[in-house]
Design a protein around this motif. Structure first.
Motif, PDB file in Angstrom:
ATOM      1  N   HIS A   1      -0.349  35.830 -13.189  1.00 13.19           N
ATOM      2  CA  HIS A   1      -1.264  34.820 -12.642  1.00 13.19           C
ATOM      3  C   HIS A   1      -0.685  33.419 -12.776  1.00 13.19           C
ATOM      4  N   GLU A   2      -0.039  33.152 -13.908  1.00 12.79           N
ATOM      5  CA  GLU A   2       0.563  31.827 -14.116  1.00 12.79           C
ATOM      6  C   GLU A   2       1.655  31.543 -13.083  1.00 12.79           C
ATOM      7  N   ILE A   3       2.462  32.581 -12.795  1.00  3.03           N
ATOM      8  CA  ILE A   3       3.532  32.420 -11.810  1.00  3.03           C
ATOM      9  C   ILE A   3       2.941  32.049 -10.456  1.00  3.03           C
ATOM     10  N   LEU A   4       1.867  32.755 -10.060  1.00  3.19           N
ATOM     11  CA  LEU A   4       1.229  32.483  -8.770  1.00  3.19           C
ATOM     12  C   LEU A   4       0.607  31.090  -8.734  1.00  3.19           C
ATOM     13  N   GLU A   5      -0.027  30.727  -9.854  1.00  2.00           N
ATOM     14  CA  GLU A   5      -0.694  29.427  -9.904  1.00  2.00           C
ATOM     15  C   GLU A   5       0.323  28.300  -9.817  1.00  2.00           C
ATOM     16  N   ALA A   6       1.405  28.411 -10.593  1.00  2.00           N
ATOM     17  CA  ALA A   6       2.430  27.359 -10.601  1.00  2.00           C
ATOM     18  C   ALA A   6       3.098  27.232  -9.243  1.00  2.00           C
ATOM     19  N   ASN A   7       3.188  28.348  -8.538  1.00  2.00           N
ATOM     20  CA  ASN A   7       3.856  28.361  -7.229  1.00  2.00           C
ATOM     21  C   ASN A   7       2.869  28.102  -6.087  1.00  2.00           C
ATOM     22  N   GLN A   8       1.611  27.950  -6.442  1.00  2.00           N
ATOM     23  CA  GLN A   8       0.527  27.773  -5.460  1.00  2.00           C
ATOM     24  C   GLN A   8       0.543  28.881  -4.406  1.00  2.00           C
ATOM     25  N   GLY A   9       0.730  30.114  -4.926  1.00  2.00           N
ATOM     26  CA  GLY A   9       0.719  31.269  -4.015  1.00  2.00           C
ATOM     27  C   GLY A   9       2.012  32.070  -4.115  1.00  2.00           C
ATOM     28  N   PRO A  10       2.091  33.129  -3.326  1.00  2.00           N
ATOM     29  CA  PRO A  10       3.231  34.045  -3.456  1.00  2.00           C
ATOM     30  C   PRO A  10       4.455  33.672  -2.605  1.00  2.00           C
ATOM     31  N   ASP A  11       4.352  32.590  -1.805  1.00  2.00           N
ATOM     32  CA  ASP A  11       5.437  32.300  -0.869  1.00  2.00           C
ATOM     33  C   ASP A  11       6.780  32.082  -1.567  1.00  2.00           C
ATOM     34  N   ASP A  12       7.810  32.719  -1.037  1.00  2.00           N
ATOM     35  CA  ASP A  12       9.204  32.516  -1.469  1.00  2.00           C
ATOM     36  C   ASP A  12       9.519  33.001  -2.882  1.00  2.00           C
TER      37      ASP A  12
ATOM     38  N   ARG B   1      -1.333  38.003 -17.457  1.00  2.00           N
ATOM     39  CA  ARG B   1      -1.539  36.540 -17.518  1.00  2.00           C
ATOM     40  C   ARG B   1      -0.309  35.825 -16.914  1.00  2.00           C
ATOM     41  N   ILE B   2       0.902  36.293 -17.291  1.00  2.00           N
ATOM     42  CA  ILE B   2       2.120  35.661 -16.770  1.00  2.00           C
ATOM     43  C   ILE B   2       2.158  35.759 -15.241  1.00  2.00           C
TER      44      ILE B   2
END
Lengths: 189, 316
Positions: free
Chosen positions: A22-33, A19-20
């Motif tokens: 997915h949350e990281i990706l969502e908050a960052n709007q993707g994997p960039d940087d 879950r964490i």
């Protein structure tokens, strides 16, 4: 002293980490940087697990985007405690300048470890943003710090001892809580 | 650990110090070379003997840990006006310093100072007695050369080291003779008979094997050759070899270099090129001379941190 009570088992820890991720990706709007830096000892293992999940979810190899950040030299309690041993710091080769650094730790408690981590990070570069992901938030903050992602909120008394056990260090995955008496690295974090 | 007076220490303690130095070593790769661990601490470098590299190495180590470092040299201080070591030490302590790094021509001076001033003392070389941080940096450089980035937690088990030169008068040799075997290394002392320490009843010297033939030791293909600085001028009137005799028998010449195999070539500096070793040997790929200097800063950071970071009794 009562026997330790298990709050999270292996499956719950695995689900929380997924879950964490997915949350990281969502908050960052993707994997960039994105760069993950775990605080040794157990935070570094958790960062590695999150990196594996992010690799699985995005198909992008995160192995060169995960590392460890030792905060020993930046702690505010060096003077009053027995000499603390340090752990290696591993920073991804591309550095942290202009990256979104996600700090990863096992337990969020007073917030002082994270304060030290922010100082340590500032000595290494200038991230675009810093986020915080923890497996357990047990409350009792002493500084204005909060986590962006939490595996489990665990209301606890200061006299209670929270232990995070991880396969890589302890041979099994579990989060336990017990009343005062026992000592351990994780609970002090 | 309350003071660092000797390189004689338990294996675990030595490995822990080297591991800490390994983490400190990472600062070499950073743009911002500063850690806040000793902020607000004051360290005095009290040097009664000339030294450039050891003093500046301690100074850099202290400053990278954010300590305030003050240098006091024997020359130009009240010591040259006849003040005793005890009075000099107590005077510096009375100014509120947190630790003293001391170098002295008198063997045992750091131990006395430690008794007198009641705060951490680090021996930076005392007479012909000991130079513990040199032995630690030698062990660090050697461990890194052998184990690379996987050095953490390792010792020097089975590593064969030959220490060559004026063993009897060398504090570097003495400290290494204590530390390296504690880490599992097999140490052989090599030099002219006049330069070897007096043998014990069992024939060992400093508890170690001693040989007079460097050629025989090179034939054994050691893992490291540690060449000591030779000060023949100090040997006047003694049964010591001439420079020519020393080069013939104990210098790492180009010819011996060719037979050395993969051994690390170590030297604590300053080097006498052409005496202890040839210029080619000093600049060879196998030479760890500069790596030792770099290691010196990391090891001294580890020592300063270990002695000064915590003020609780439990750590002492």
């Amino acid at each position: 002293m009562t026997a330790p009570r298990t709050v999270l088992g292996p499956d719950e820890i695995a689900r929380a980490l997924t879950r964490i991720a997915h949350e990281i990706l969502e908050a960052n709007q993707g994997p960039d940087d994105l760069v993950l830096l775990g605080i040794p000892t157990r935070g570094a293992h958790l960062a590695q697990r999150l990196a594996d999940r992010l690799t699985g979810i995005t198909g992008i190899d995160f192995s060169a985007r995960v590392g460890a950040l030792d905060v020993t030299m930046h702690r505010d309690d060096l003077r009053g405690r027995p000499t603390r041993a340090s752990q290696p710091t591993r920073i991804p080769a591309d550095g942290i300048d202009d990256r979104v650094v996600v700090l990863v730790d096992d337990v969020l408690y007073s917030g002082r470890t994270i304060r030290a981590a922010l100082d340590a990070l500032a000595d290494l570069g200038r991230p675009r943003a810093v986020r915080l992901a923890v497996l357990v938030d047990r409350g009792h903050r002493e500084l204005p710090i909060r986590a962006d992602s939490v595996g489990k909120n665990l209301p606890s008394a200061r006299t209670e001892h929270v232990s995070i056990l991880l396969e890589e260090v302890d041979g099994r995955d579990a989060v336990t809580i017990e009343s005062a008496g026992a000592t351990g690295e994780a609970g002090a974090a | 650990m309350k003071h660092l007076l000797t390189a004689a220490m338990p294996r675990d303690e030595a490995i822990a110090l080297l591991d800490l130095a390994e983490d400190m070593h990472q600062i070499q790769d950073r743009e911002l070379k500063k850690l806040p661990a000793l902020r607000g601490r004051t360290v005095v470098n009290l040097f009664f003997e000339d030294s450039t590299r050891t003093r500046s190495s301690f100074e850099i180590a202290g400053k990278w840990l954010s300590a305030d470092v003050i240098n006091v040299s024997g020359k130009g201080s009240s010591a040259s006006k006849g003040e005793s070591l005890r009075d000099t030490g107590l005077t510096i302590a009375a100014m509120g310093v947190d630790g003293v790094v001391v170098r002295s021509g008198a063997s045992g001076a750091p131990a006395l100072l430690a008794e007198w001033i009641g705060r951490p003392v680090i021996n930076a070389g005392d007479g012909t007695h000991e130079h513990p941080t040199q032995a630690l940096l030698d062990a660090f450089a050697l461990r890194r050369r052998i184990h690379g980035d996987a050095a953490r937690g390792r010792a020097l088990d089975g590593v064969r080291v030959a220490i060559v030169g004026d063993i009897a008068h060398s504090r570097v040799a003495r400290s290494n003779a204590l530390l390296l075997p504690a880490l599992g290394a097999e140490v052989t002392l090599v030099g002219p008979a006049a330069f070897l320490p007096v043998p014990a009843a069992d024939g060992t010297r400093l508890g170690l094997r001693a040989e007079t033939s460097l050629d025989a030791v090179i034939d054994e293909q050691p893992d490291a050759l540690m060449l000591l600085r030779v000060q023949l001028e100090r040997q006047a009137g003694k049964v010591a070899p001439s420079a020519g005799e020393y080069i013939t028998g104990w210098s790492l010449t180009d010819e011996r270099l060719a037979r050395l195999g993969g051994a690390a070539i170590m030297h604590p500096g300053p080097m006498n090129r052409g005496l202890e070793l040839s210029s080619r040997a000093a600049d060879a790929d196998a030479s760890t001379v500069l790596a030792q200097v770099t290691a010196g800063v990391s090891v001294r950071m580890a020592v300063l941190y270990s002695l000064l970071a915590s003020t609780t009794e439990a750590s002492r």
